[in-house]
Design a protein around this motif. Structure first.
Motif, PDB file in Angstrom:
ATOM      1  N   ARG A 118       0.836  -1.193   0.000  1.00 22.75           N
ATOM      2  CA  ARG A 118       0.000   0.000   0.000  1.00 22.75           C
ATOM      3  C   ARG A 118       0.873   1.247   0.000  1.00 22.75           C
ATOM      4  NH1 ARG A 118      -3.531   0.901  -1.713  1.00 22.75           N
ATOM      5  NH2 ARG A 118      -5.189  -0.097  -0.576  1.00 22.75           N
ATOM      6  N   GLN A 119       1.904   1.274   0.861  1.00 25.94           N
ATOM      7  CA  GLN A 119       2.723   2.461   0.993  1.00 25.94           C
ATOM      8  C   GLN A 119       3.604   2.676  -0.233  1.00 25.94           C
ATOM      9  OE1 GLN A 119       4.234   1.048   4.602  1.00 25.94           O
ATOM     10  NE2 GLN A 119       2.693   2.007   5.878  1.00 25.94           N
ATOM     11  N   GLN A 120       3.923   1.628  -0.963  1.00 24.51           N
ATOM     12  CA  GLN A 120       4.736   1.759  -2.159  1.00 24.51           C
ATOM     13  C   GLN A 120       3.902   2.190  -3.363  1.00 24.51           C
ATOM     14  OE1 GLN A 120       6.637  -1.988  -2.792  1.00 24.51           O
ATOM     15  NE2 GLN A 120       8.036  -1.757  -1.077  1.00 24.51           N
ATOM     16  N   ARG A 121       2.614   1.967  -3.317  1.00 31.01           N
ATOM     17  CA  ARG A 121       1.792   2.170  -4.494  1.00 31.01           C
ATOM     18  C   ARG A 121       1.641   3.633  -4.862  1.00 31.01           C
ATOM     19  NH1 ARG A 121      -4.091  -0.627  -5.669  1.00 31.01           N
ATOM     20  NH2 ARG A 121      -4.366   0.227  -7.769  1.00 31.01           N
ATOM     21  N   TRP A 122       1.540   4.515  -3.873  1.00 31.48           N
ATOM     22  CA  TRP A 122       1.340   5.937  -4.125  1.00 31.48           C
ATOM     23  C   TRP A 122       2.400   6.769  -3.417  1.00 31.48           C
ATOM     24  CZ3 TRP A 122      -3.287   3.236  -2.594  1.00 31.48           C
ATOM     25  CH2 TRP A 122      -4.132   2.927  -3.675  1.00 31.48           C
ATOM     26  N   PRO A 123       2.741   7.912  -3.980  1.00 31.04           N
ATOM     27  CA  PRO A 123       3.714   8.794  -3.332  1.00 31.04           C
ATOM     28  C   PRO A 123       3.100   9.466  -2.109  1.00 31.04           C
ATOM     29  CG  PRO A 123       2.780   9.871  -5.250  1.00 31.04           C
ATOM     30  CD  PRO A 123       2.244   8.459  -5.261  1.00 31.04           C
ATOM     31  N   PRO A 124       3.925  10.044  -1.262  1.00 31.76           N
ATOM     32  CA  PRO A 124       3.379  10.749  -0.094  1.00 31.76           C
ATOM     33  C   PRO A 124       2.692  12.041  -0.498  1.00 31.76           C
ATOM     34  CG  PRO A 124       5.753  11.067  -0.230  1.00 31.76           C
ATOM     35  CD  PRO A 124       5.393  10.050  -1.296  1.00 31.76           C
ATOM     36  N   GLY A 125       1.803  12.483   0.351  1.00 30.66           N
ATOM     37  CA  GLY A 125       1.089  13.729   0.130  1.00 30.66           C
ATOM     38  C   GLY A 125       0.842  14.419   1.453  1.00 30.66           C
ATOM     39  N   ALA A 126      -0.158  15.276   1.487  1.00 33.35           N
ATOM     40  CA  ALA A 126      -0.481  16.022   2.703  1.00 33.35           C
ATOM     41  C   ALA A 126      -1.968  15.922   2.985  1.00 33.35           C
ATOM     42  CB  ALA A 126      -0.071  17.484   2.566  1.00 33.35           C
ATOM     43  N   ILE A 127      -2.306  15.781   4.249  1.00 33.41           N
ATOM     44  CA  ILE A 127      -3.693  15.825   4.696  1.00 33.41           C
ATOM     45  C   ILE A 127      -3.884  17.171   5.374  1.00 33.41           C
ATOM     46  CG2 ILE A 127      -5.428  14.797   6.188  1.00 33.41           C
ATOM     47  CD1 ILE A 127      -3.975  12.142   5.793  1.00 33.41           C
ATOM     48  N   PHE A 128      -4.714  17.993   4.763  1.00 34.63           N
ATOM     49  CA  PHE A 128      -4.869  19.383   5.182  1.00 34.63           C
ATOM     50  C   PHE A 128      -6.224  19.589   5.840  1.00 34.63           C
ATOM     51  CE2 PHE A 128      -6.532  23.572   3.466  1.00 34.63           C
ATOM     52  CZ  PHE A 128      -6.141  24.287   4.591  1.00 34.63           C
ATOM     53  N   GLY A 180       5.326   8.788   4.753  1.00 32.79           N
ATOM     54  CA  GLY A 180       5.968  10.034   4.387  1.00 32.79           C
ATOM     55  C   GLY A 180       5.003  11.185   4.197  1.00 32.79           C
ATOM     56  N   SER A 181       3.703  10.912   4.292  1.00 33.90           N
ATOM     57  CA  SER A 181       2.707  11.980   4.164  1.00 33.90           C
ATOM     58  C   SER A 181       2.747  12.874   5.398  1.00 33.90           C
ATOM     59  CB  SER A 181       1.312  11.390   3.970  1.00 33.90           C
ATOM     60  OG  SER A 181       1.253  10.633   2.778  1.00 33.90           O
ATOM     61  N   ARG A 182       2.291  14.097   5.227  1.00 34.53           N
ATOM     62  CA  ARG A 182       2.395  15.079   6.300  1.00 34.53           C
ATOM     63  C   ARG A 182       1.028  15.688   6.605  1.00 34.53           C
ATOM     64  NH1 ARG A 182       7.772  16.839   5.999  1.00 34.53           N
ATOM     65  NH2 ARG A 182       7.462  17.923   7.971  1.00 34.53           N
ATOM     66  N   PRO A 183       0.760  16.015   7.866  1.00 32.84           N
ATOM     67  CA  PRO A 183      -0.441  16.773   8.205  1.00 32.84           C
ATOM     68  C   PRO A 183      -0.186  18.265   8.071  1.00 32.84           C
ATOM     69  CG  PRO A 183       0.679  16.113  10.199  1.00 32.84           C
ATOM     70  CD  PRO A 183       1.501  15.566   9.061  1.00 32.84           C
ATOM     71  N   ILE A 184      -1.186  18.995   7.600  1.00 33.03           N
ATOM     72  CA  ILE A 184      -1.125  20.450   7.523  1.00 33.03           C
ATOM     73  C   ILE A 184      -2.357  20.998   8.234  1.00 33.03           C
ATOM     74  CG2 ILE A 184      -1.232  22.470   6.023  1.00 33.03           C
ATOM     75  CD1 ILE A 184       0.265  20.926   3.912  1.00 33.03           C
ATOM     76  N   SER A 185      -2.133  21.931   9.129  1.00 36.85           N
ATOM     77  CA  SER A 185      -3.229  22.542   9.879  1.00 36.85           C
ATOM     78  C   SER A 185      -3.135  24.050   9.756  1.00 36.85           C
ATOM     79  CB  SER A 185      -3.151  22.130  11.352  1.00 36.85           C
ATOM     80  OG  SER A 185      -3.968  22.962  12.158  1.00 36.85           O
ATOM     81  N   GLN A 190       8.402  17.253  -1.989  1.00 34.01           N
ATOM     82  CA  GLN A 190       8.339  15.796  -2.061  1.00 34.01           C
ATOM     83  C   GLN A 190       6.913  15.279  -2.000  1.00 34.01           C
ATOM     84  OE1 GLN A 190       8.931  17.541   0.579  1.00 34.01           O
ATOM     85  NE2 GLN A 190       8.296  16.537   2.481  1.00 34.01           N
ATOM     86  N   LEU A 191       5.945  16.153  -1.751  1.00 34.67           N
ATOM     87  CA  LEU A 191       4.548  15.753  -1.616  1.00 34.67           C
ATOM     88  C   LEU A 191       3.829  15.934  -2.947  1.00 34.67           C
ATOM     89  CD1 LEU A 191       3.768  17.411   1.836  1.00 34.67           C
ATOM     90  CD2 LEU A 191       4.662  15.112   1.372  1.00 34.67           C
ATOM     91  N   GLU A 192       3.021  14.927  -3.340  1.00 35.37           N
ATOM     92  CA  GLU A 192       2.422  14.909  -4.674  1.00 35.37           C
ATOM     93  C   GLU A 192       0.920  15.164  -4.689  1.00 35.37           C
ATOM     94  OE1 GLU A 192       3.912  14.814  -7.565  1.00 35.37           O
ATOM     95  OE2 GLU A 192       5.867  14.805  -6.579  1.00 35.37           O
ATOM     96  N   TRP A 193       0.254  15.048  -3.574  1.00 35.39           N
ATOM     97  CA  TRP A 193      -1.191  15.262  -3.551  1.00 35.39           C
ATOM     98  C   TRP A 193      -1.583  15.939  -2.241  1.00 35.39           C
ATOM     99  CZ3 TRP A 193      -2.742  12.858   0.783  1.00 35.39           C
ATOM    100  CH2 TRP A 193      -2.031  11.720   1.191  1.00 35.39           C
ATOM    101  N   PRO A 247      -7.148   5.736   0.015  1.00 33.39           N
ATOM    102  CA  PRO A 247      -6.741   4.830  -1.062  1.00 33.39           C
ATOM    103  C   PRO A 247      -7.730   4.788  -2.219  1.00 33.39           C
ATOM    104  CG  PRO A 247      -6.365   3.786   1.047  1.00 33.39           C
ATOM    105  CD  PRO A 247      -7.124   5.051   1.327  1.00 33.39           C
ATOM    106  N   ARG A 248      -9.007   4.896  -1.937  1.00 33.90           N
ATOM    107  CA  ARG A 248      -9.992   4.847  -3.012  1.00 33.90           C
ATOM    108  C   ARG A 248      -9.932   6.114  -3.865  1.00 33.90           C
ATOM    109  NH1 ARG A 248     -13.603   0.787  -2.503  1.00 33.90           N
ATOM    110  NH2 ARG A 248     -15.285   1.862  -3.588  1.00 33.90           N
ATOM    111  N   LEU A 249      -9.689   7.254  -3.261  1.00 32.87           N
ATOM    112  CA  LEU A 249      -9.543   8.486  -4.032  1.00 32.87           C
ATOM    113  C   LEU A 249      -8.254   8.460  -4.861  1.00 32.87           C
ATOM    114  CD1 LEU A 249     -10.681  11.181  -1.422  1.00 32.87           C
ATOM    115  CD2 LEU A 249     -12.020  10.176  -3.289  1.00 32.87           C
ATOM    116  N   LEU A 250      -7.169   7.991  -4.266  1.00 33.59           N
ATOM    117  CA  LEU A 250      -5.907   7.902  -5.000  1.00 33.59           C
ATOM    118  C   LEU A 250      -6.019   6.943  -6.176  1.00 33.59           C
ATOM    119  CD1 LEU A 250      -3.435   7.816  -1.986  1.00 33.59           C
ATOM    120  CD2 LEU A 250      -3.624   9.650  -3.669  1.00 33.59           C
ATOM    121  N   ALA A 251      -6.740   5.834  -5.980  1.00 36.85           N
ATOM    122  CA  ALA A 251      -6.865   4.823  -7.030  1.00 36.85           C
ATOM    123  C   ALA A 251      -7.726   5.283  -8.192  1.00 36.85           C
ATOM    124  CB  ALA A 251      -7.443   3.533  -6.440  1.00 36.85           C
ATOM    125  N   SER A 252      -8.498   6.354  -8.008  1.00 38.10           N
ATOM    126  CA  SER A 252      -9.385   6.818  -9.078  1.00 38.10           C
ATOM    127  C   SER A 252      -8.611   7.403 -10.251  1.00 38.10           C
ATOM    128  CB  SER A 252     -10.349   7.882  -8.545  1.00 38.10           C
ATOM    129  OG  SER A 252      -9.662   9.098  -8.281  1.00 38.10           O
TER     130      SER A 252
END
Length: 264
Positions: free
Chosen positions: A4-14, A37-42, A64-67, A83-88
């Motif tokens: 799962r972690q290899q399938r998509w690059p890291p991103g940010a949850i804002f 490697g994903s990061r939270p943004i507040s 380094q963040l892609e989404w 994962p479902r949104l990324l897979a779309s």
């Protein structure tokens, strides 16, 4: 590193917020369903368009963040929503969400003067369809649970979210963003199988697959108890590692790395 972690690059949850975020939402952002490697943004405040623009600026500064997953503080995502949104494979894509006002339509717009009701999307949900689809046009979505890929934001001019552009009496920064993203070649989409709850009062509203609106009553500590946001990134990363380790210990690793197309 899991599949799962290899399938998509890291991103940010804002998460734009007023200084506090629900404990369950913050814990979700640290689970194993989020690529490593994903990061939270507040961004704290009460001006949501400004907060969204500041969040985008912070995201773009981290190359380094892609989404960017825009997730409002009153959302209640399922564990596999990201994962479902990324897979779309759609550059601008939303989960299926309800508004908080009766009769609780979705935040997906079929036309400028028509928003989808849950009853309109029963067949689409059963087929796990992504809108737009034949007979189901889409012109705009809300930003409560919206995934945006980096190249979209880099192509668009700042400020990305603008108020009063559609109607001078209304904010509608989400509709304006969708209009300009579509003009740049990135029309919005909705994954009907990625449903997200919307908290209001003492309940969480869900778009039911049967075409009805479901209200989930939850324990106080689950949806109403806030926690102060931890700005120490090392602490956040350690909690993420602990969440993944706990999932493996409990035999849930196969669920965490399961294919995004599967459902429980």
């Amino acid at each position: 590193m899991s599949q799962r972690q290899q399938r998509w690059p890291p991103g940010a949850i804002f998460c734009p917020n007023r200084g506090e975020v629900g404990a369950n939402l913050w814990a979700w952002s640290l689970t194993g369903s989020v690529p490593w490697g994903s990061r939270p943004i507040s961004v704290e405040g009460s001006q949501v368009a400004w907060q969204r623009n500041v969040g985008v600026e912070q995201f773009l500064d981290q190359h380094q963040l892609e989404w960017l997953l825009c997730l409002d503080s009153d959302m209640a995502p399922e564990w596999d929503q990201l994962p479902r949104l990324l897979a779309s494979d759609r550059p601008v894509v939303s989960a299926l969400c309800l508004t908080r006002g009766f009769p609780f339509p979705t935040t997906a717009w079929a036309a400028a003067d028509r928003v989808y009701r849950v009853t309109d999307l029963v067949d689409a949900m059963a087929a796990d369809a992504t809108l737009p689809a034949p007979g189901l046009p889409l012109v705009a979505v809300g930003t409560g649970a919206l995934l945006i890929w980096r190249d979209v934001l880099e192509r668009m001019a700042s400020p990305w979210f603008r108020c009063g552009q559609v109607d001078p009496q209304l904010l509608q920064e989400d509709t304006n963003f969708c209009d300009r993203a579509a003009a740049a070649g990135f029309p919005p989409a909705v994954v009907t199988g990625a449903r997200v709850g919307h908290r209001t009062g003492g309940v969480t509203l869900w778009p039911g697959a049967d075409g009805r609106v479901w209200a989930q009553w939850a324990a106080t500590e689950d949806v109403r108890s806030p926690i102060r946001i931890r700005e120490d990134e090392e602490v956040l990363h350690e909690r993420q590692r602990q969440a993944v380790a706990a999932a493996r210990l409990n035999g849930r690793e196969s669920a965490i790395v399961a294919d995004a197309g599967s459902r429980r």
